[in-house]
Design an enzyme around this catalytic site. Structure first.
Site, PDB file in Angstrom:
ATOM      1  N   LYS A  25       0.855  -1.181   0.000  1.00  0.00           N
ATOM      2  CA  LYS A  25       0.000   0.000   0.000  1.00  0.00           C
ATOM      3  C   LYS A  25       0.892   1.233   0.000  1.00  0.00           C
ATOM      4  O   LYS A  25       1.518   1.571   0.986  1.00  0.00           O
ATOM      5  CB  LYS A  25      -0.924   0.057   1.216  1.00  0.00           C
ATOM      6  CG  LYS A  25      -2.000   1.125   0.994  1.00  0.00           C
ATOM      7  CD  LYS A  25      -2.615   1.674   2.257  1.00  0.00           C
ATOM      8  CE  LYS A  25      -1.821   2.757   2.900  1.00  0.00           C
ATOM      9  NZ  LYS A  25      -1.640   3.987   2.103  1.00  0.00           N
ATOM     10  N   GLU A  39      10.061   1.060  10.607  1.00  0.00           N
ATOM     11  CA  GLU A  39      11.102   2.075  10.452  1.00  0.00           C
ATOM     12  C   GLU A  39      10.406   3.409  10.637  1.00  0.00           C
ATOM     13  O   GLU A  39       9.646   3.851   9.776  1.00  0.00           O
ATOM     14  CB  GLU A  39      11.760   1.938   9.070  1.00  0.00           C
ATOM     15  CG  GLU A  39      13.115   2.604   9.007  1.00  0.00           C
ATOM     16  CD  GLU A  39      13.033   4.027   8.516  1.00  0.00           C
ATOM     17  OE1 GLU A  39      12.835   4.925   9.368  1.00  0.00           O
ATOM     18  OE2 GLU A  39      13.162   4.240   7.311  1.00  0.00           O
ATOM     19  N   CYS A  98      13.428  10.692   7.378  1.00  0.00           N
ATOM     20  CA  CYS A  98      13.311  10.119   8.714  1.00  0.00           C
ATOM     21  C   CYS A  98      14.600  10.320   9.498  1.00  0.00           C
ATOM     22  O   CYS A  98      14.584  10.438  10.705  1.00  0.00           O
ATOM     23  CB  CYS A  98      12.977   8.639   8.619  1.00  0.00           C
ATOM     24  SG  CYS A  98      14.043   7.757   7.497  1.00  0.00           S
ATOM     25  N   GLU A 134       9.467  15.446  15.675  1.00  0.00           N
ATOM     26  CA  GLU A 134       9.887  15.370  14.276  1.00  0.00           C
ATOM     27  C   GLU A 134       9.139  16.442  13.476  1.00  0.00           C
ATOM     28  O   GLU A 134       7.914  16.443  13.433  1.00  0.00           O
ATOM     29  CB  GLU A 134       9.547  13.973  13.744  1.00  0.00           C
ATOM     30  CG  GLU A 134      10.092  13.713  12.361  1.00  0.00           C
ATOM     31  CD  GLU A 134       9.941  12.252  11.944  1.00  0.00           C
ATOM     32  OE1 GLU A 134       8.852  11.680  12.118  1.00  0.00           O
ATOM     33  OE2 GLU A 134      10.930  11.691  11.429  1.00  0.00           O
TER      34      GLU A 134
HETATM   35  P1  NAI Z   1       1.852   8.144   8.299  1.00  0.00           P
HETATM   36  O1  NAI Z   1       2.764   7.323   9.116  1.00  0.00           O
HETATM   37  O2  NAI Z   1       0.459   8.318   8.825  1.00  0.00           O
HETATM   38  O3  NAI Z   1       1.749   7.545   6.815  1.00  0.00           O
HETATM   39  C1  NAI Z   1       2.647   6.611   6.282  1.00  0.00           C
HETATM   40  C2  NAI Z   1       1.889   5.464   5.643  1.00  0.00           C
HETATM   41  O4  NAI Z   1       1.087   4.830   6.628  1.00  0.00           O
HETATM   42  C3  NAI Z   1       0.927   5.871   4.532  1.00  0.00           C
HETATM   43  O5  NAI Z   1       0.940   4.886   3.525  1.00  0.00           O
HETATM   44  C4  NAI Z   1      -0.409   5.892   5.241  1.00  0.00           C
HETATM   45  O6  NAI Z   1      -1.505   5.707   4.386  1.00  0.00           O
HETATM   46  C5  NAI Z   1      -0.258   4.726   6.187  1.00  0.00           C
HETATM   47  N1  NAI Z   1      -1.154   4.756   7.338  1.00  0.00           N
HETATM   48  C6  NAI Z   1      -1.646   5.837   8.001  1.00  0.00           C
HETATM   49  N2  NAI Z   1      -2.463   5.458   8.988  1.00  0.00           N
HETATM   50  C7  NAI Z   1      -2.513   4.112   8.974  1.00  0.00           C
HETATM   51  C8  NAI Z   1      -3.219   3.122   9.747  1.00  0.00           C
HETATM   52  N3  NAI Z   1      -4.040   3.461  10.739  1.00  0.00           N
HETATM   53  N4  NAI Z   1      -3.030   1.819   9.443  1.00  0.00           N
HETATM   54  C9  NAI Z   1      -2.199   1.446   8.445  1.00  0.00           C
HETATM   55  N5  NAI Z   1      -1.540   2.333   7.676  1.00  0.00           N
HETATM   56  C10 NAI Z   1      -1.681   3.653   7.931  1.00  0.00           C
HETATM   57  O7  NAI Z   1       2.511   9.549   8.080  1.00  0.00           O
HETATM   58  P2  NAI Z   1       1.829  10.895   7.508  1.00  0.00           P
HETATM   59  O8  NAI Z   1       0.512  11.100   8.189  1.00  0.00           O
HETATM   60  O9  NAI Z   1       1.847  10.864   6.055  1.00  0.00           O
HETATM   61  O10 NAI Z   1       2.858  11.986   8.016  1.00  0.00           O
HETATM   62  C11 NAI Z   1       2.797  12.449   9.350  1.00  0.00           C
HETATM   63  C12 NAI Z   1       4.182  12.572   9.941  1.00  0.00           C
HETATM   64  O11 NAI Z   1       4.791  11.299  10.001  1.00  0.00           O
HETATM   65  C13 NAI Z   1       5.156  13.425   9.161  1.00  0.00           C
HETATM   66  O12 NAI Z   1       5.022  14.774   9.453  1.00  0.00           O
HETATM   67  C14 NAI Z   1       6.465  12.875   9.646  1.00  0.00           C
HETATM   68  O13 NAI Z   1       6.809  13.458  10.866  1.00  0.00           O
HETATM   69  C15 NAI Z   1       6.183  11.423   9.875  1.00  0.00           C
HETATM   70  N6  NAI Z   1       6.633  10.583   8.739  1.00  0.00           N
HETATM   71  C16 NAI Z   1       7.788   9.887   8.895  1.00  0.00           C
HETATM   72  C17 NAI Z   1       8.284   9.149   7.848  1.00  0.00           C
HETATM   73  C18 NAI Z   1       9.543   8.398   7.989  1.00  0.00           C
HETATM   74  O14 NAI Z   1      10.153   8.058   6.983  1.00  0.00           O
HETATM   75  N7  NAI Z   1       9.960   8.062   9.181  1.00  0.00           N
HETATM   76  C19 NAI Z   1       7.620   9.111   6.549  1.00  0.00           C
HETATM   77  C20 NAI Z   1       6.369   9.830   6.511  1.00  0.00           C
HETATM   78  C21 NAI Z   1       5.923  10.543   7.580  1.00  0.00           C
END
Ligand code: NAI
Ligand code: MG
Length: 495
Positions: A191, A267, A301, A398
């Site tokens: 996904k 991660e 990240c 973050e």
């Molecule tokens: P997120 O962690 O919510 O999204 C990442 C992935 O998880 C997307 O594919 C999303 O659809 C999926 N996801 C979201 N909620 C889920 C759930 N309940 N069950 C299963 N999958 C789910 O991150 P988001 O909302 O895009 O960004 C928010 C913050 O997260 C950013 O501001 C940043 O601080 C952090 N982030 C960190 C990343 C990293 O590489 N460590 C990458 C993206 C975001």
């Protein structure tokens, strides 16, 4: 990734993109509900195209297809060496289509094309090639045991794996997850992030062209609480691999635990300390510190988001960083001169602006930036705060944006202690010419990767992952094979 921004690319235009279906069991199809969602160009805020919106019913179809491919298809009986050949072929096809993929990535994510071309695409190709090489080198052991028994282990593919990836490095995160899963013989339901589904679907088409059998890879774009939750809570998925926010990681782990105790690797984010000592090559440290934070619009990240600078050289380093921040070109990702593109979405842009407000309110000094750029798209000025204190929100959470926080320190033990004062532990860096000091920090900082006199150096052969709330499991390298295999012990009675 490299340690400096890529050379100027030749001009490529933003591609026109058709509406996108889901990819399940080797077929392109609409979602069961018929719903679609828009994916947006972050440079303009305009819709690029509609994408079929996967939900529980589509995840169900994809898991069934992946299970069938795992248990009945040619994939399960194919020799490991042949599997490697197919993964290599996928790498070749990505390379052959590098300009198209780079342009698609920049259109959907907003990252400068020069970076997509020089970093995201080639790093993805390298990752697939690295894992193609592993396919026929995944060995068990023979083990001397008591009694008349011959004992050996097999490292078997884990089965059907769910993979949920973020929007900051769509192609590369797909490669980090598909590479080891394919090498070990698993089948996949991916996904992609709802902000950036386009390159994942294109790579799925290339996987089919490479000859990877139907059902081995399935791509179901959709939202987290619907498609993502259905995947992490599915009873017939053997493992879930996730990259993203730590709070989402917690939800996923809970869903994994409740449904079927599927294996989990996470991660997650970071608040990585980057430490500059007075005895460092200051120009190199400043370049590394700038790149380590602002690369990819700060959406990394492992961003070095707490820059600790030794008291004696603090003003000097701040001055150099200010000059660098002022010399950036923020704008159109397809302009070869651009060094910083837009944030990925309105939501992320608002979130980053919220952090900037909080920094100002809590008394950090705004050295430069702090405002949005232009009327269209989600651009933010390169922003630098000085006089940042450990307890401020901008030093604890973050930000995931182009916002640098500079903190002051006096000695080695102090900076190790303060560097570790975080719930995260993804990465850290130290800049010094004193090797003893460098190693003291490398040993003392609790982080999955430590860079000495460099930042953001990655290689598919070297593991990457977090301590503490930055997650667990190591992606890349030989270590990642463990995330996609089960160990089976076999005893044979020799009498
Ligand atoms: P997120 O962690 O919510 O999204 C990442 C992935 O998880 C997307 O594919 C999303 O659809 C999926 N996801 C979201 N909620 C889920 C759930 N309940 N069950 C299963 N999958 C789910 O991150 P988001 O909302 O895009 O960004 C928010 C913050 O997260 C950013 O501001 C940043 O601080 C952090 N982030 C960190 C990343 C990293 O590489 N460590 C990458 C993206 C975001
Ligand atoms: Mg989210």
């Amino acid at each position: 990734m490299a340690t400096k921004t890529a050379e100027r690319p030749r001009t490529i235009k933003p591609p026109k993109v058709k509406d996108q279906p889901l990819f399940i069991g080797g077929k392109w199809q609409d979602s069961v509900s018929g719903k679609t969602f828009a994916t947006t160009n972050p440079a303009t805020g305009e819709t690029i195209c509609q994408v079929a919106e996967g939900d529980k019913a589509d995840i169900e179809l994809a898991v069934v297809a992946a299970r069938k491919a795992f248990e009945q298809g040619p994939w399960g009986t194919m020799s490991a060496r042949d599997r490697g050949v197919l993964v290599n072929r996928l790498a070749d096809l990505i390379e052959e289509n590098q300009e198209e993929l780079a342009a698609l990535e920049s259109l959907d994510n907003g990252k400068p094309l020069r970076d997509s071309l020089a970093i995201d695409v080639p790093a993805s190709v390298k990752c697939y090639r690295y894992y193609a090489g592993w396919a026929d080198k995944i060995h068990g052991k023979t083990i001397p045991v008591d009694g008349p028994f011959f004992c050996y282990t097999r490292h078997e593919p884990l089965g059907v794996v769910g993979q949920i990836i973020p929007w900051n490095f769509p192609l590369l995160m797909q490669a980090w997850k598909w590479g080891p899963a394919l090498a070990t013989g698993c089948t996949i339901v991916l996904k992609p992030a709802e902000q950036t589904p386009l390159t994942a679907l294109r790579v799925a088409a290339l996987a089919q062209e490479a000859g990877i059998p139907d059902g081995v890879v399935n791509v179901v774009p959709g939202f987290g609480p619907t498609a993502g939750a259905a995947l992490s809570g599915h009873k017939d998925v053997d493992k879930i691999a996730f990259t993203g926010e730590h709070t989402t990681g917690q939800i996923i782990m809970e869903a994994a635990a409740r449904s079927n105790l599927k294996r989990v690797s996470l991660e997650l984010g970071g608040k990585s300390p980057n430490v500059v000592f007075a005895d460092a090559d200051l120009d190199a440290a400043v370049d590394g510190a700038y790149f380590g934070l602002f690369f990819n619009q700060g959406q990394c990240c492992c961003a070095g988001s707490r820059l600790f600078v030794e008291d004696k050289v603090y003003d000097q380093v701040v001055e150099k960083l200010l000059k660098k921040a002022k010399s950036q070109k923020v704008g159109d990702p397809f302009d070869p001169e651009t060094t910083q593109g837009p944030q990925v979405s309105q939501e992320q842009c608002d979130r980053v602006m919220g952090f900037i407000e909080s920094g100002k309110k809590e008394g950090a000094k705004l050295l430069t930036g702090g405002k949005r750029v232009g009327e269209r798209g989600y651009f933010i000025e390169p922003t630098v705060f000085t006089d940042v204190k450990d307890e401020m929100k901008i030093a604890r959470e973050e930000i995931f944006g182009p916002v640098m926080n500079i903190l002051r320190f006096k000695d080695v033990d102090e900076v190790i202690r303060r560097g570790n004062q975080t719930c995260f532990g993804l990465a850290a860096a130290v800049w010094t010419k004193d090797i003893s000091k460098a190693h003291r920090l490398a040993n003392g900082l609790r982080a999955g990767t430590v860079w000495i006199n460099c930042y953001d150096v990655f290689d598919p052969a070297a593991p990457f992952g977090g301590f503490k709330m930055s997650g667990f499991g190591r992606e890349l390298g030989e270590y990642a094979l463990e995330l996609y295999t089960e160990v089976k012990t076999v005893y044979v009675n020799l009498q």
